[in-house]
Design an enzyme around this catalytic site. Structure first.
Site, PDB file in Angstrom:
ATOM      1  N   TYR A 130      -2.896   1.271   1.536  1.00 39.59           N
ATOM      2  CA  TYR A 130      -4.229   1.573   1.027  1.00 39.59           C
ATOM      3  C   TYR A 130      -4.908   2.466   2.055  1.00 39.59           C
ATOM      4  O   TYR A 130      -5.011   2.056   3.202  1.00 39.59           O
ATOM      5  CB  TYR A 130      -5.063   0.316   0.804  1.00 39.59           C
ATOM      6  CG  TYR A 130      -6.274   0.647  -0.045  1.00 39.59           C
ATOM      7  CD1 TYR A 130      -6.138   0.840  -1.410  1.00 39.59           C
ATOM      8  CD2 TYR A 130      -7.519   0.821   0.543  1.00 39.59           C
ATOM      9  CE1 TYR A 130      -7.229   1.190  -2.182  1.00 39.59           C
ATOM     10  CE2 TYR A 130      -8.616   1.178  -0.233  1.00 39.59           C
ATOM     11  CZ  TYR A 130      -8.459   1.355  -1.594  1.00 39.59           C
ATOM     12  OH  TYR A 130      -9.537   1.712  -2.375  1.00 39.59           O
ATOM     13  N   SER A 176      -0.790   7.703  -1.173  1.00 38.53           N
ATOM     14  CA  SER A 176      -0.894   9.133  -1.517  1.00 38.53           C
ATOM     15  C   SER A 176      -0.767   9.315  -3.021  1.00 38.53           C
ATOM     16  O   SER A 176      -1.313  10.258  -3.588  1.00 38.53           O
ATOM     17  CB  SER A 176       0.217   9.945  -0.853  1.00 38.53           C
ATOM     18  OG  SER A 176       0.085   9.914   0.535  1.00 38.53           O
ATOM     19  N   HIS A 225       2.838   0.932  -6.398  1.00 35.05           N
ATOM     20  CA  HIS A 225       4.196   0.791  -5.868  1.00 35.05           C
ATOM     21  C   HIS A 225       4.147  -0.009  -4.567  1.00 35.05           C
ATOM     22  O   HIS A 225       3.103  -0.080  -3.904  1.00 35.05           O
ATOM     23  CB  HIS A 225       4.842   2.166  -5.643  1.00 35.05           C
ATOM     24  CG  HIS A 225       4.056   3.053  -4.722  1.00 35.05           C
ATOM     25  ND1 HIS A 225       3.042   3.874  -5.163  1.00 35.05           N
ATOM     26  CD2 HIS A 225       4.110   3.217  -3.381  1.00 35.05           C
ATOM     27  CE1 HIS A 225       2.513   4.513  -4.138  1.00 35.05           C
ATOM     28  NE2 HIS A 225       3.141   4.130  -3.029  1.00 35.05           N
TER      29      HIS A 225
HETATM   30  P1  M7G Z   1       2.397   6.402  -0.694  1.00 32.36           P
HETATM   31  O1  M7G Z   1       1.768   5.352   0.112  1.00 32.36           O
HETATM   32  O2  M7G Z   1       1.778   6.698  -2.033  1.00 32.36           O
HETATM   33  O3  M7G Z   1       2.451   7.795   0.071  1.00 32.36           O
HETATM   34  O4  M7G Z   1       3.921   6.028  -0.888  1.00 32.36           O
HETATM   35  P2  M7G Z   1       2.850   8.196   1.552  1.00 32.36           P
HETATM   36  O5  M7G Z   1       3.411   7.002   2.255  1.00 32.36           O
HETATM   37  O6  M7G Z   1       3.846   9.332   1.352  1.00 32.36           O
HETATM   38  O7  M7G Z   1       1.560   8.714   2.159  1.00 32.36           O
HETATM   39  C1  M7G Z   1       4.766   6.791  -1.698  1.00 32.36           C
HETATM   40  C2  M7G Z   1       6.190   6.596  -1.211  1.00 32.36           C
HETATM   41  O8  M7G Z   1       7.058   7.257  -2.118  1.00 32.36           O
HETATM   42  C3  M7G Z   1       6.422   7.213   0.175  1.00 32.36           C
HETATM   43  O9  M7G Z   1       7.071   6.271   1.006  1.00 32.36           O
HETATM   44  C4  M7G Z   1       7.284   8.452  -0.121  1.00 32.36           C
HETATM   45  O10 M7G Z   1       8.205   8.736   0.928  1.00 32.36           O
HETATM   46  C5  M7G Z   1       7.999   8.060  -1.397  1.00 32.36           C
HETATM   47  N1  M7G Z   1       8.316   9.217  -2.255  1.00 32.36           N
HETATM   48  C6  M7G Z   1       7.529  10.279  -2.487  1.00 32.36           C
HETATM   49  N2  M7G Z   1       8.155  11.120  -3.364  1.00 32.36           N
HETATM   50  C7  M7G Z   1       7.574  12.370  -3.861  1.00 32.36           C
HETATM   51  C8  M7G Z   1       9.357  10.555  -3.710  1.00 32.36           C
HETATM   52  C9  M7G Z   1      10.405  10.953  -4.585  1.00 32.36           C
HETATM   53  O11 M7G Z   1      10.392  11.998  -5.251  1.00 32.36           O
HETATM   54  N3  M7G Z   1      11.454  10.078  -4.681  1.00 32.36           N
HETATM   55  C10 M7G Z   1      11.510   8.920  -3.943  1.00 32.36           C
HETATM   56  N4  M7G Z   1      12.605   8.149  -4.098  1.00 32.36           N
HETATM   57  N5  M7G Z   1      10.534   8.546  -3.108  1.00 32.36           N
HETATM   58  C11 M7G Z   1       9.451   9.345  -2.988  1.00 32.36           C
END
Ligand code: M7G
Length: 321
Positions: free
Chosen positions: A253, A256, A261
């Site tokens: 929190y 991104s 999730h």
């Molecule tokens: P977040 O807290 O929304 O963002 O977690 P942040 O930690 O990047 O700031 C989203 C999670 O999803 C992160 O751990 C990212 O590394 C992971 N993630 C992001 N994308 C775009 C992808 C993706 O395309 N595939 C997978 N498997 N993981 C992703």
């Protein structure tokens, strides 16, 4: 930690992958031109670069973020790393102490590259090093300030829908509970190359699409959260033989990406974003909702923002930061 930003524009460098990538993504990476180092960390052996890709004689190219990271050592390849396929150069020797430079063969000197292409201005800012500030957000602040901001500014979550609809990464799914209300997909995070357990990192993405973050949770969602906790732990034990008491399971929190999730990381891994100002353990979240069904609707939550984050400015304009 040495973190800084460097302008590379006077010396534009050409990225040359080990061999030309197969397929569209690989050959695109081979067209990368570097503009600027957004952030680097000597301790984490990682660099975030802003560049252009897809540039040719009649094409300007588009913005890209390229993340290069040295991968952890694997115990199984250590003896090969030290044997005579590796070139060793003595750097200094003093009494019982000596240091060397090792030049291993290509299959032992891999670098992980993550590419965001085309990258938006917001992606470039996400990876740029900046001063950090704390915001204390009450439930009303969320509804009046943060929520309108999220609704107007968020990153696309198309990649999440692609996973849920099996349009991308379908072969990487570790576990799925298909229930539309209380089900989820468990999949390796793209930060983890799955080659060693030390930096294990998976995410559980819920099927329902109406939950943006922790803030939307009430006691009605406890069955979903318990499924993620229990089935996620079991699947990871089955697949990776890592026990539940060695897993850190938590929300970010602010996240991104505003589709609910949960992060699963190895406890021994100092994962980015697992510090107290961003991570909320799933087991604590469940217990808080059991004590108070509207706990996350009402309580003040503290989080970090970067200096140029518009959300910080919006809180300042409302005299809340
Ligand atoms: P977040 O807290 O929304 O963002 O977690 P942040 O930690 O990047 O700031 C989203 C999670 O999803 C992160 O751990 C990212 O590394 C992971 N993630 C992001 N994308 C775009 C992808 C993706 O395309 N595939 C997978 N498997 N993981 C992703």
């Amino acid at each position: 930690m040495a973190e800084k930003q460097t302008d590379l524009s006077p010396v534009k460098k050409r990225l040359r992958p080990e061999k030309d990538g197969e397929g569209k993504a690989g050959s695109l990476l081979a067209t990368a031109q570097l503009n600027k180092v957004l952030r680097e960390s000597a301790r984490e052996k990682i660099v975030f670069v802003h560049g252009k890709m897809g540039k040719d004689a009649d094409n300007e190219g588009k913005d890209a973020v390229i993340i290069l990271e040295k991968t952890p050592f694997k115990e199984s390849t250590l003896s090969e790393l030290l044997n005579n396929h590796t070139e060793l150069r003595l750097q200094m020797q003093n009494d019982i102490y000596s240091t060397y430079h090792l030049y291993p063969p290509p299959h032992l000197s891999e670098i992980k590259a993550t590419v965001v292409y085309p990258a938006t201005e917001k992606h470039i800012r996400k990876y740029l090093w900046q001063e950090l500030y704390l915001i204390h957000e009450s439930g009303d602040d969320y509804r009046n300030i943060t929520l309108p901001y999220i609704e107007s500014q968020s990153f696309s979550i198309q990649w999440v829908y692609n996973i849920l609809e099996k349009k991308a990464e379908a072969d990487r799914i570790i576990h799925e509970n298909p229930d539309p209300e209380n089900g989820f997909v468990l999949i390796p995070d793209f930060k983890w190359d799955q080659k060693q357990m030390d930096d294990l990192y998976l995410i559980a993405i819920c099927h329902r699409r109406d939950l943006k973050s922790l803030r939307d949770l009430t006691s009605d969602h406890i069955p979903l959260l318990k499924n993620i906790l229990q089935e996620g732990r079991e699947a990871i034990q089955r697949k990776y033989n890592m026990r539940e008491n060695q897993l850190r399971i938590y929300f970010h929190y602010q996240p991104s990406y505003y589709h609910l999730h949960v992060h699963f990381t190895a406890l021994s891994y100092d994962a980015p974003g697992c510090s107290v100002e961003r991570a909320h353990l799933l087991c604590d979240v469940i217990q808080n909702l059991e004590l108070d069904p509207n706990y996350f609707k009402n309580r003040t939550l503290t989080f970090v923002v970067k200096a140029d984050d518009l959300l910080l400015q919006t809180f300042k304009d409302a005299r809340k930061a």
